[in-house]
Design a protein around this motif. Structure first.
Motif, mmCIF file in Angstrom:
data_model
loop_
_atom_site.group_PDB
_atom_site.id
_atom_site.type_symbol
_atom_site.label_atom_id
_atom_site.label_comp_id
_atom_site.label_asym_id
_atom_site.label_seq_id
_atom_site.Cartn_x
_atom_site.Cartn_y
_atom_site.Cartn_z
ATOM 1 N N ARG A 140 49.689 34.555 51.640
ATOM 2 C CA ARG A 140 48.558 34.236 50.774
ATOM 3 C C ARG A 140 48.487 35.216 49.604
ATOM 4 N N ALA A 141 47.982 34.727 48.484
ATOM 5 C CA ALA A 141 47.765 35.596 47.331
ATOM 6 C C ALA A 141 46.845 36.742 47.753
ATOM 7 N N ASP A 142 47.294 37.963 47.538
ATOM 8 C CA ASP A 142 46.527 39.141 47.948
ATOM 9 C C ASP A 142 47.067 40.352 47.196
ATOM 10 N N THR A 143 46.506 40.616 46.025
ATOM 11 C CA THR A 143 47.001 41.733 45.218
ATOM 12 C C THR A 143 46.625 43.088 45.792
ATOM 13 N N VAL A 144 45.706 43.114 46.759
ATOM 14 C CA VAL A 144 45.390 44.374 47.437
ATOM 15 C C VAL A 144 46.560 44.776 48.325
ATOM 16 N N ALA A 145 47.127 43.791 49.027
ATOM 17 C CA ALA A 145 48.266 44.060 49.906
ATOM 18 C C ALA A 145 49.522 44.378 49.107
#
Length: 128
Positions: free
Chosen positions: A80-85
């Motif tokens: 999934r889109a997750d710029t934190v990860a």
């Protein structure tokens, strides 16, 4: 006799419930493959979609180089889109996974903005 039937039904129900997770357990394990003549890349794939990739040294460090959590939807592994990860993970990335004997086949579906992950994942893996 009734107790045995109940046990059989419970076992069948447990099997069905395990299948609700997308059957991802059949892909779990430790895998390796050649990375375009650079050496072996190693992957730990967990039944919950956790992925650890160790790229070949000496070009890359002898540690986990990429780590992420995908989710299995049937035979598709979705990050999934997750710029934190990961800063590059701006859109969902999908991979089709299949297994035959001690081989795992991963193909990319569409674009993955994390190009290093795509380069490492796509291909045929051997059980290690």
């Amino acid at each position: 006799m009734i107790g045995m039937r109940c046990l059989g039904l419970l076992a069948a129900l447990a099997s069905l419930l395990a299948g609700c997770g997308g059957g991802s357990g059949k892909y779990a394990g430790t895998w390796k493959r050649d990375l375009y003549g650079e050496g072996e890349v190693h992957m730990k794939l967990a039944s919950n979609g956790g992925v650890e990739l160790m790229l070949p040294s000496p070009r890359w460090p002898d540690s986990v180089d990429m780590k992420g959590r995908g989710r299995f939807k049937g035979d598709t592994l979705v990050f999934r889109a997750d710029t934190v990860a990961s800063a590059c993970q701006t859109n969902d990335a999908r991979y089709v996974v299949s297994r035959s004997e001690d081989q795992l086949h991963i193909a990319g579906l569409g674009l993955d903005n994390c190009g290093g992950r795509r380069a490492a994942l796509v291909g045929t893996w051997q059980k290690s």
